[in-house]
Write a protein that holds these residues in place. Structure first.
Motif, PDB file in Angstrom:
ATOM      1  N   TYR A  38       0.828  -1.208   0.000  1.00 34.37           N
ATOM      2  CA  TYR A  38       0.000   0.000   0.000  1.00 34.37           C
ATOM      3  C   TYR A  38       0.864   1.261   0.000  1.00 34.37           C
ATOM      4  CZ  TYR A  38      -3.556   3.359   1.469  1.00 34.37           C
ATOM      5  OH  TYR A  38      -4.388   4.434   1.544  1.00 34.37           O
ATOM      6  N   LYS A  55      -2.927   0.480 -12.820  1.00 38.26           N
ATOM      7  CA  LYS A  55      -3.727   0.419 -11.608  1.00 38.26           C
ATOM      8  C   LYS A  55      -2.849  -0.115 -10.482  1.00 38.26           C
ATOM      9  CE  LYS A  55      -7.787   1.546 -13.285  1.00 38.26           C
ATOM     10  NZ  LYS A  55      -8.759   2.442 -12.740  1.00 38.26           N
ATOM     11  N   GLN A  56      -3.189   0.295  -9.255  1.00 38.30           N
ATOM     12  CA  GLN A  56      -2.399  -0.159  -8.114  1.00 38.30           C
ATOM     13  C   GLN A  56      -2.358  -1.684  -8.023  1.00 38.30           C
ATOM     14  OE1 GLN A  56      -4.483   1.858  -5.011  1.00 38.30           O
ATOM     15  NE2 GLN A  56      -3.190   3.667  -5.120  1.00 38.30           N
ATOM     16  N   GLY A  57      -3.488  -2.303  -8.368  1.00 36.57           N
ATOM     17  CA  GLY A  57      -3.560  -3.760  -8.261  1.00 36.57           C
ATOM     18  C   GLY A  57      -2.565  -4.467  -9.163  1.00 36.57           C
ATOM     19  N   ALA A  58      -2.153  -3.795 -10.241  1.00 39.11           N
ATOM     20  CA  ALA A  58      -1.221  -4.428 -11.171  1.00 39.11           C
ATOM     21  C   ALA A  58       0.220  -4.334 -10.684  1.00 39.11           C
ATOM     22  CB  ALA A  58      -1.354  -3.795 -12.549  1.00 39.11           C
ATOM     23  N   TYR A  60       1.202  -5.310  -7.653  1.00 40.71           N
ATOM     24  CA  TYR A  60       1.501  -6.457  -6.790  1.00 40.71           C
ATOM     25  C   TYR A  60       2.077  -7.657  -7.550  1.00 40.71           C
ATOM     26  CZ  TYR A  60      -0.664  -4.117  -2.814  1.00 40.71           C
ATOM     27  OH  TYR A  60      -0.952  -3.240  -1.808  1.00 40.71           O
ATOM     28  N   PRO A  61       1.447  -8.067  -8.672  1.00 40.27           N
ATOM     29  CA  PRO A  61       2.056  -9.204  -9.375  1.00 40.27           C
ATOM     30  C   PRO A  61       3.476  -8.898  -9.852  1.00 40.27           C
ATOM     31  CG  PRO A  61       0.182  -8.325 -10.596  1.00 40.27           C
ATOM     32  CD  PRO A  61       0.158  -7.708  -9.251  1.00 40.27           C
ATOM     33  N   ARG A  64       5.773  -9.448  -6.994  1.00 44.45           N
ATOM     34  CA  ARG A  64       6.006 -10.876  -6.773  1.00 44.45           C
ATOM     35  C   ARG A  64       6.967 -11.450  -7.802  1.00 44.45           C
ATOM     36  NH1 ARG A  64       2.954 -13.649  -2.933  1.00 44.45           N
ATOM     37  NH2 ARG A  64       1.247 -12.422  -2.103  1.00 44.45           N
ATOM     38  N   PRO A  83      -4.967  -7.598   8.079  1.00 41.35           N
ATOM     39  CA  PRO A  83      -4.172  -8.741   7.641  1.00 41.35           C
ATOM     40  C   PRO A  83      -2.674  -8.474   7.771  1.00 41.35           C
ATOM     41  CG  PRO A  83      -5.013  -7.534   5.760  1.00 41.35           C
ATOM     42  CD  PRO A  83      -5.634  -6.926   6.962  1.00 41.35           C
ATOM     43  N   PRO A  84      -1.866  -9.534   7.781  1.00 40.19           N
ATOM     44  CA  PRO A  84      -0.420  -9.335   7.807  1.00 40.19           C
ATOM     45  C   PRO A  84       0.041  -8.632   6.538  1.00 40.19           C
ATOM     46  CG  PRO A  84      -0.965 -11.646   7.455  1.00 40.19           C
ATOM     47  CD  PRO A  84      -2.238 -10.947   7.764  1.00 40.19           C
TER      48      PRO A  84
ATOM     49  N   ASP B  30      -2.933 -10.461  -1.737  1.00 39.61           N
ATOM     50  CA  ASP B  30      -2.476  -9.111  -2.080  1.00 39.61           C
ATOM     51  C   ASP B  30      -3.638  -8.127  -2.041  1.00 39.61           C
ATOM     52  OD1 ASP B  30       0.126  -9.849  -2.438  1.00 39.61           O
ATOM     53  OD2 ASP B  30      -0.012 -10.094  -4.611  1.00 39.61           O
ATOM     54  N   GLU B  32      -6.551  -8.395  -0.544  1.00 36.26           N
ATOM     55  CA  GLU B  32      -7.100  -8.175   0.783  1.00 36.26           C
ATOM     56  C   GLU B  32      -6.198  -7.263   1.604  1.00 36.26           C
ATOM     57  OE1 GLU B  32      -8.447 -11.594   2.905  1.00 36.26           O
ATOM     58  OE2 GLU B  32      -9.379 -10.332   4.425  1.00 36.26           O
ATOM     59  N   GLU B  33      -4.876  -7.505   1.525  1.00 37.61           N
ATOM     60  CA  GLU B  33      -3.935  -6.656   2.264  1.00 37.61           C
ATOM     61  C   GLU B  33      -4.108  -5.197   1.853  1.00 37.61           C
ATOM     62  OE1 GLU B  33       0.276  -7.779   2.034  1.00 37.61           O
ATOM     63  OE2 GLU B  33       0.796  -5.661   2.069  1.00 37.61           O
ATOM     64  N   HIS B  34      -4.143  -4.967   0.528  1.00 41.60           N
ATOM     65  CA  HIS B  34      -4.211  -3.592   0.042  1.00 41.60           C
ATOM     66  C   HIS B  34      -5.530  -2.928   0.426  1.00 41.60           C
ATOM     67  CE1 HIS B  34      -3.119  -0.313  -2.737  1.00 41.60           C
ATOM     68  NE2 HIS B  34      -4.422  -0.158  -2.780  1.00 41.60           N
ATOM     69  N   ARG B  36      -7.816  -3.653   2.666  1.00 41.20           N
ATOM     70  CA  ARG B  36      -8.042  -3.418   4.093  1.00 41.20           C
ATOM     71  C   ARG B  36      -7.192  -2.265   4.605  1.00 41.20           C
ATOM     72  NH1 ARG B  36     -11.745  -6.267   5.842  1.00 41.20           N
ATOM     73  NH2 ARG B  36     -12.018  -8.442   5.221  1.00 41.20           N
ATOM     74  N   ALA B  38      -6.020   0.250   2.856  1.00 36.65           N
ATOM     75  CA  ALA B  38      -6.553   1.495   2.303  1.00 36.65           C
ATOM     76  C   ALA B  38      -7.814   1.912   3.038  1.00 36.65           C
ATOM     77  CB  ALA B  38      -6.842   1.317   0.818  1.00 36.65           C
ATOM     78  N   GLU B  60     -11.481   1.911  -7.435  1.00 37.75           N
ATOM     79  CA  GLU B  60     -11.184   2.633  -8.670  1.00 37.75           C
ATOM     80  C   GLU B  60      -9.665   2.749  -8.869  1.00 37.75           C
ATOM     81  OE1 GLU B  60     -12.877   3.706 -11.177  1.00 37.75           O
ATOM     82  OE2 GLU B  60     -11.133   4.700 -12.080  1.00 37.75           O
ATOM     83  N   GLU B  61      -8.957   3.049  -7.770  1.00 39.72           N
ATOM     84  CA  GLU B  61      -7.503   3.181  -7.863  1.00 39.72           C
ATOM     85  C   GLU B  61      -6.811   1.829  -7.981  1.00 39.72           C
ATOM     86  OE1 GLU B  61      -5.016   6.198  -5.636  1.00 39.72           O
ATOM     87  OE2 GLU B  61      -6.862   6.181  -4.462  1.00 39.72           O
ATOM     88  N   TYR B  62      -7.365   0.842  -7.275  1.00 39.75           N
ATOM     89  CA  TYR B  62      -6.718  -0.472  -7.249  1.00 39.75           C
ATOM     90  C   TYR B  62      -6.936  -1.214  -8.560  1.00 39.75           C
ATOM     91  CZ  TYR B  62      -5.118  -4.959  -5.403  1.00 39.75           C
ATOM     92  OH  TYR B  62      -4.432  -6.130  -5.185  1.00 39.75           O
ATOM     93  N   GLY B  63      -8.075  -0.972  -9.166  1.00 36.24           N
ATOM     94  CA  GLY B  63      -8.402  -1.677 -10.398  1.00 36.24           C
ATOM     95  C   GLY B  63      -9.549  -2.633 -10.159  1.00 36.24           C
ATOM     96  N   GLU B  67      -9.506  -6.215 -14.239  1.00 41.05           N
ATOM     97  CA  GLU B  67      -8.183  -5.670 -14.549  1.00 41.05           C
ATOM     98  C   GLU B  67      -7.094  -6.355 -13.735  1.00 41.05           C
ATOM     99  OE1 GLU B  67      -8.890  -1.008 -15.591  1.00 41.05           O
ATOM    100  OE2 GLU B  67      -9.433  -1.660 -13.571  1.00 41.05           O
ATOM    101  N   VAL B  68      -7.378  -6.524 -12.435  1.00 40.75           N
ATOM    102  CA  VAL B  68      -6.377  -7.136 -11.551  1.00 40.75           C
ATOM    103  C   VAL B  68      -6.126  -8.583 -11.962  1.00 40.75           C
ATOM    104  CG1 VAL B  68      -5.906  -7.816  -9.178  1.00 40.75           C
ATOM    105  CG2 VAL B  68      -6.868  -5.587  -9.651  1.00 40.75           C
ATOM    106  N   ALA B  71      -3.879  -8.735 -14.871  1.00 39.46           N
ATOM    107  CA  ALA B  71      -2.478  -8.464 -14.536  1.00 39.46           C
ATOM    108  C   ALA B  71      -1.801  -9.717 -13.980  1.00 39.46           C
ATOM    109  CB  ALA B  71      -2.395  -7.324 -13.527  1.00 39.46           C
TER     110      ALA B  71
END
Lengths: 122, 296
Positions: A38, A55-58, A60-61, A64, A83-84, B30, B32-34, B36, B38, B60-63, B67-68, B71
């Motif tokens: 984050y 996007k932020q979600g992209a 993470y992979p 990794r 979460p951890p 990943d 869930e971590e992000h 939560r 946020a 919206e920001e995370y995707g 989209e995720v 990726a």
């Protein structure tokens, strides 16, 4: 209109695939201590671009996969709430790679700029 | 409209259907971590905001889940387990393919894993049997419940460690961390998946199975390797050292000298075949581990 935006989106995606890895490496290299997803996403997002590159979600992979190739290392730590979290930091080989990638990037940038500049000058 | 993190995760799981199970687990943890983190950050900034209100801009920001998922799928192609071989057609000759097994890290990893599995199998089996019977025994007492919970948590932990072993030596991708439960649930809600979820019990089945499997792997491999080595040694033992092949009472039986190189050759073939057997058995074992230790 719709067509143009899909084409743009596709171009953006193709460009981003390598750049994101470079950006993440450099962000983590400059960080004083290991960071979790984050924080990294916030920092990358603070770059100020109107439309974020990815996007932020992209991110993470990519993190990794960088860890897989040994450029990053990570450890999981429990957080006070929720979460951890997985904390990432750059490895020695990651630092070396970053140096080389930065060079490749500036070469690419000079090359593209000169070609684009040439086109507008004509 | 996505109104809760759980709804997001469910949708992400649906989008990723068909991908590698370990990838799905990575993606979910990943996300869930992000999300939560946020959400917690936003809620600290402005108190009293509901999850449904705060979530849309974060997502919206995370995707979006699509989209995720895209990726992760893209990266999955590039992400190969440590020892996994690139999947291209093997066009070496049959001879090279047969003997090339000595240069294959997967085969050596498999051999190592199978020889070790008698040890890990014994440890897992004793731990599970002791833990289960002790937990059941003290169940009538108040302390029985925390002891059972601790034991089941240890099973989760051990199955993660076994997953690391399987991934490193057998090259099968396994999850990198355990799924966590969300913190805004009550203690019973959090315990329920541990006690009733099939994940814990499948891991226990795996740990119990590891003992007979480990004994089998160890016995078969050691027998075959010893046999192959003694075959290979016959040219030295017979013609050079003058040792007989069999003693029966006073009688000693020798092999004709010309036969010993052929037996040695058979030994080399047997040794190579053993490596192939280890590699094959490890692939089956990897599937078993994945089926029992990774669950969606």
């Amino acid at each position: 209109m719709d067509d143009i935006s899909t084409v743009n989106k596709k171009f953006r995606k193709e460009l981003s695939s390598g750049i994101v890895a470079l950006v993440l490496l450099s962000v983590l290299d400059r960080a004083a201590e290991p960071m979790y997803g984050y924080q990294i996403a916030k920092l990358v997002g603070a770059g100020g671009a109107e439309t974020p590159m990815v996007k932020q979600g992209a991110l993470y992979p990519v993190l990794r996969s960088l860890e897989r190739s040994g450029l990053l290392q990570s450890r999981v730590e429990p957080s006070v709430s929720g979460p951890p979290r997985r904390y990432y930091s750059v490895t020695e080989s990651g630092r070396k790679t970053l140096g080389q990638w930065t060079e490749i990037w500036s070469e690419t940038k000079t090359f593209v700029d000169s070609v684009l500049g040439g086109v507008t000058n004509d | 409209m996505i109104e809760s993190i759980d709804a997001y995760l469910n949708q992400l799981r649906k989008e990723l259907a068909g991908s590698d199970r370990a990838t799905i687990q990575d993606a979910l943890s990943d996300a869930e971590e992000h999300l939560r983190t946020a959400l917690d950050t936003d809620r600290e900034a402005q108190a009293g905001v509901s999850e449904a209100e705060a979530l849309p801009p974060i997502v919206e920001e995370y995707g979006s889940p699509e989209e995720v998922a895209a990726a992760y799928r893209e990266i999955e192609v590039r992400l190969r387990p440590t020892l996994a071989q690139p999947r291209h057609a093997d066009n070496r000759s049959l001879f090279a393919r047969f003997f090339g097994v000595y240069a294959d890290p997967r085969a050596w990893g498999a051999l190592l894993y199978m020889l070790f599995s008698i040890l890990t199998g014994t440890l897992y089996f004793s731990w599970v049997v002791t833990g289960l019977s002790f937990s059941l025994g003290v169940m009538v007492l108040i302390i029985g419940v925390p002891i059972t919970v601790l034991f089941l948590l240890s099973v989760r932990g051990i199955s993660l460690v076994e997953g690391r072993l399987v991934e490193a030596l057998l090259g099968v991708r396994m999850p990198r961390r355990s799924a966590f439960s969300s913190k805004n649930l009550g203690w019973w809600e959090r315990l329920k998946p541990l006690l009733l979820g099939k994940r814990t019990w499948l891991a226990i089945v795996y740990m119990l199975l590891q003992l007979p499997l480990g004994v089998l792997y160890f016995t078969v491999l050691v027998t075959l390797i010893a046999l192959a080595l003694s075959f290979i040694a016959t040219p030295v033992l017979g013609p050079v050292l003058g040792l007989p092949i069999v003693y029966v009472g006073e009688a000693r039986y020798y092999l004709p000298d010309w036969l010993t190189p052929l037996i040695a050759l058979a030994g080399v073939v047997l040794m190579t075949a053993t490596m192939h057997l280890a590699k094959f058995a490890s692939r089956v074992h990897g599937k078993l581990a994945k089926a029992l230790l990774v669950s969606d």
